[in-house]
Motif scaffolding. Sequence first.
Motif, short mmCIF file in Angstrom:
data_model
loop_
_atom_site.label_atom_id
_atom_site.label_comp_id
_atom_site.label_asym_id
_atom_site.label_seq_id
_atom_site.Cartn_x
_atom_site.Cartn_y
_atom_site.Cartn_z
N ALA A 123 -76.93 57.76 -24.64
CA ALA A 123 -77.15 58.99 -23.59
C ALA A 123 -76.89 60.26 -24.48
O ALA A 123 -75.88 60.28 -24.80
N LEU A 124 -77.62 61.35 -24.42
CA LEU A 124 -77.35 62.79 -24.75
C LEU A 124 -77.42 63.69 -23.53
O LEU A 124 -78.51 63.78 -22.85
N LEU A 125 -76.31 64.49 -23.41
CA LEU A 125 -76.35 65.37 -22.25
C LEU A 125 -76.45 66.70 -22.63
O LEU A 125 -75.41 67.05 -23.51
N GLU A 126 -77.33 67.57 -22.31
CA GLU A 126 -77.20 69.15 -22.81
C GLU A 126 -77.13 69.90 -21.60
O GLU A 126 -77.87 69.68 -20.55
N ARG A 127 -76.39 70.76 -21.54
CA ARG A 127 -76.25 71.83 -20.48
C ARG A 127 -77.17 72.88 -20.27
O ARG A 127 -77.29 73.38 -18.99
N ASP B 73 -73.65 52.59 -23.94
CA ASP B 73 -72.58 52.49 -25.21
C ASP B 73 -72.00 53.58 -25.51
O ASP B 73 -70.84 53.59 -25.75
N ILE B 74 -72.83 54.68 -25.84
CA ILE B 74 -72.37 55.94 -26.37
C ILE B 74 -72.97 57.08 -25.63
O ILE B 74 -74.11 57.10 -25.56
N LEU B 75 -72.15 57.89 -25.38
CA LEU B 75 -72.66 59.29 -24.72
C LEU B 75 -72.25 60.28 -25.58
O LEU B 75 -71.04 60.60 -26.11
N ILE B 76 -73.22 61.11 -25.90
CA ILE B 76 -73.24 62.44 -26.76
C ILE B 76 -73.12 63.64 -25.91
O ILE B 76 -74.21 63.78 -25.09
N VAL B 77 -72.37 64.56 -25.94
CA VAL B 77 -72.30 65.90 -25.22
C VAL B 77 -72.86 66.81 -26.29
O VAL B 77 -72.03 67.09 -27.16
N ILE C 129 -81.62 58.14 -23.96
CA ILE C 129 -81.84 58.74 -22.71
C ILE C 129 -80.99 60.36 -22.97
O ILE C 129 -79.98 60.47 -23.46
N ILE C 130 -82.04 61.29 -22.70
CA ILE C 130 -81.75 62.86 -23.14
C ILE C 130 -81.91 63.44 -21.84
O ILE C 130 -83.10 63.41 -21.33
N ARG C 131 -81.04 64.21 -21.33
CA ARG C 131 -80.84 65.04 -20.25
C ARG C 131 -80.70 66.38 -20.56
O ARG C 131 -79.54 66.66 -21.03
#
Length: 375
Positions: free
Chosen positions: A29-33, A5-9, A164-166
Amino acid sequence: MERIDILIVGGGIAGAALAYALSVDHRVALLERETHCGYHATGRSVAVYSETYGSRAIRALTVASGPFLRHPPDGFSPGPILHPRGALHIARGDQLEKLTAALIEMQPLAPAINPLTAPECLTLVPFLRPDQVGAGILESGACDIDVDLLHQAYLRAARAQGAIIRTEMPVIGIRPDGDGWRVDTPAGSWQTWTLVNAAGAWADQVAQLAGVAPVGLEPRRRTVTLVEPPAGLDIARLPFVVDIDESFYFKPSAGMLAVSPADETLVEPADVQPEELDIASAMDRLQTACNIQVTRKGRSWAGLRSFVADRNPVIGFEPRIPGFFWLAALGGYGIQTAPAVAGLAASLIRDQGVPDRLTSLHFDLATVSPDRLRR
């Protein structure tokens, strides 16, 4: 392709808090570089909860965050997030008009603050030089923030709710996809209805990947160094001390004084490191204001604080581009405002407007909306 539903960068405090706020009823989901969340700004903050710090919008967000930080939900945190510290704003004789103006501006949202005479300031901080203190303002309710505890609690609670945290997951491409967005990473692609740009100093770069105009983000380096306090002095109960022009500040930290020249050097987004000139400036300003001879220094570090021109955050949907949400330009205030910022952002994403707590504080959404930067 993962569909959510929602993706956080961005996995700093803002992204983590929003993941927690939204994952209760959305697939997030949260994406961290980086290798871990909060590497560049959140993890390098000398964080203080102060209801007198920042613009009126920031102060309202801080006051609204207070109840959560003082009394988090059961099971959220293994220990207290806030620890009493107090904050003392000091002014020389030639700065007294600024101090009076600041007192008048601060009082509506922080009515418990107290003006102090110079002798009262010196009683609180006995190594201040008398000729450098004409008066002060004491915010007795200011607190240290356990930043890592708060940040990790948000991430842990978000995961427990299904987020989901990546990490080590840089975004390399963004494009519209039907009524939503496709977000590409080296490990695969994601499809989402709402894309939240919480990328800190890199937020303009993320926006440009999506074909969205930048907001003019200015990443600025802030330096902190540790110095040994005066011999024989118990500094544990000292307040956070800042001069009224915010040209320096210091506070106790692990038995030493954490000192900053409050530098704001404009830099490119990067893994910033302290510069010797800024460390020397911190030492000079400390020794000018205080009867201290620095004989031993500890480690020094630098972090990024990102602003737009008016120094208010950017929170809200990009005008005329559905599903692209800004959560950026939180400056040095992101930690103390995290609960209210996340609550506001979650409410706007749910199309529920400004939360009642902020409305009661006369918070003006226009002061943080991306719309103000597009006129």
